[in-house]
Scaffold this active site. Structure first.
Site, mmCIF file in Angstrom:
data_model
loop_
_atom_site.group_PDB
_atom_site.id
_atom_site.type_symbol
_atom_site.label_atom_id
_atom_site.label_comp_id
_atom_site.label_asym_id
_atom_site.label_seq_id
_atom_site.Cartn_x
_atom_site.Cartn_y
_atom_site.Cartn_z
ATOM 1 N N TYR A 56 61.294 -11.202 -0.340
ATOM 2 C CA TYR A 56 62.700 -11.171 0.060
ATOM 3 C C TYR A 56 62.946 -11.438 1.547
ATOM 4 C CZ TYR A 56 63.083 -9.145 -4.561
ATOM 5 O OH TYR A 56 63.001 -8.942 -5.908
ATOM 6 N N HIS B 42 70.489 -15.571 -5.671
ATOM 7 C CA HIS B 42 69.204 -14.859 -5.750
ATOM 8 C C HIS B 42 68.348 -15.330 -4.598
ATOM 9 C CE1 HIS B 42 70.283 -13.269 -9.602
ATOM 10 N NE2 HIS B 42 70.680 -14.477 -9.945
ATOM 11 N N ILE B 43 67.780 -14.386 -3.869
ATOM 12 C CA ILE B 43 66.955 -14.708 -2.712
ATOM 13 C C ILE B 43 65.680 -15.414 -3.165
ATOM 14 C CG2 ILE B 43 65.635 -13.697 -0.796
ATOM 15 C CD1 ILE B 43 67.809 -11.393 -0.870
ATOM 16 N N SER B 44 65.060 -14.876 -4.212
ATOM 17 C CA SER B 44 63.843 -15.494 -4.748
ATOM 18 C C SER B 44 64.230 -16.504 -5.838
ATOM 19 C CB SER B 44 62.925 -14.424 -5.342
ATOM 20 O OG SER B 44 63.519 -13.841 -6.488
ATOM 21 N N HIS C 256 69.860 -9.326 -15.093
ATOM 22 C CA HIS C 256 69.151 -9.543 -16.354
ATOM 23 C C HIS C 256 69.526 -8.538 -17.432
ATOM 24 C CE1 HIS C 256 66.963 -11.743 -13.342
ATOM 25 N NE2 HIS C 256 66.661 -10.615 -12.744
ATOM 26 N N ASP D 4 81.170 -8.903 -17.733
ATOM 27 C CA ASP D 4 82.552 -8.760 -18.201
ATOM 28 C C ASP D 4 83.513 -8.572 -17.028
ATOM 29 O OD1 ASP D 4 81.632 -9.002 -20.804
ATOM 30 O OD2 ASP D 4 81.843 -6.871 -21.279
ATOM 31 N N ARG E 287 62.967 -12.031 -15.796
ATOM 32 C CA ARG E 287 63.853 -12.330 -14.664
ATOM 33 C C ARG E 287 64.469 -13.726 -14.761
ATOM 34 N NH1 ARG E 287 63.204 -8.281 -10.835
ATOM 35 N NH2 ARG E 287 61.124 -7.391 -10.785
ATOM 36 N N ASN F 210 75.021 -11.005 -5.604
ATOM 37 C CA ASN F 210 73.604 -10.903 -5.920
ATOM 38 C C ASN F 210 73.471 -9.600 -6.696
ATOM 39 O OD1 ASN F 210 70.874 -10.449 -6.098
ATOM 40 N ND2 ASN F 210 70.427 -11.188 -4.030
#
Length: 150
Positions: free
Chosen positions: A23, A101-103, A81, A88, A112, A75
């Protein structure tokens, strides 16, 4: 002035300290400071919120919706997941939303690689580190102002 929320989910308050090899070393506070500088350049207002609690994230989405925000960068962390209720809330908000998403979630564990929330977002940025937030802010700050409904 266009208003954009930046919503970070569980464990993201630990940025810079948690798994820096995945991260990065930048803290959430440093990221938010850099995004405020971008927002000033773009002429938009941003507000940031982080929580480890799903319900608090949903409450914040509702607050921004009621306050007339244009869009949101989200994020969701691990809730990406698992959380149908977060999906909703995004869908019901009418906000224009970019998921970040950082990764690169597609280079990680199978569980993931599925995002429950991506389908109600205008786009997803994954794997560009903190640059993903800047790209999402640029997109939301410069795109035409028609609101995107799901």
């Amino acid at each position: 002035m266009r208003k954009i929320g930046i919503l970070n989910g569980p464990n993201l308050g630990r940025l810079g300290r948690r798994e820096p090899s995945v991260y990065g070393k930048q803290s959430l506070e440093e990221l938010e400071r850099a995004l405020r500088a971008d927002a000033q350049t773009l002429g938009v207002y941003i507000e940031s919120f982080q929580s480890n609690h799903e319900g608090k994230l949903i409450d914040q989405i509702e607050r921004w919706t009621d306050a007339g925000f244009y869009g949101m960068i989200i994020n969701p962390g691990g809730l990406t997941h698992t959380s149908i209720v977060l999906r909703d809330a995004i869908c019901a908000s009418g906000l224009t939303v970019v998921e970040v998403h950082i990764s690169n979630i597609y280079r990680r564990e199978d569980f993931r690689q599925k995002s429950l929330s991506a389908g109600v977002c205008v786009g997803v940025v994954s794997g560009l580190g903190m640059d993903g937030y800047h790209a999402a802010l640029y997109h939301l700050g410069t795109r035409s102002s028609s609101r995107h409904h799901h």
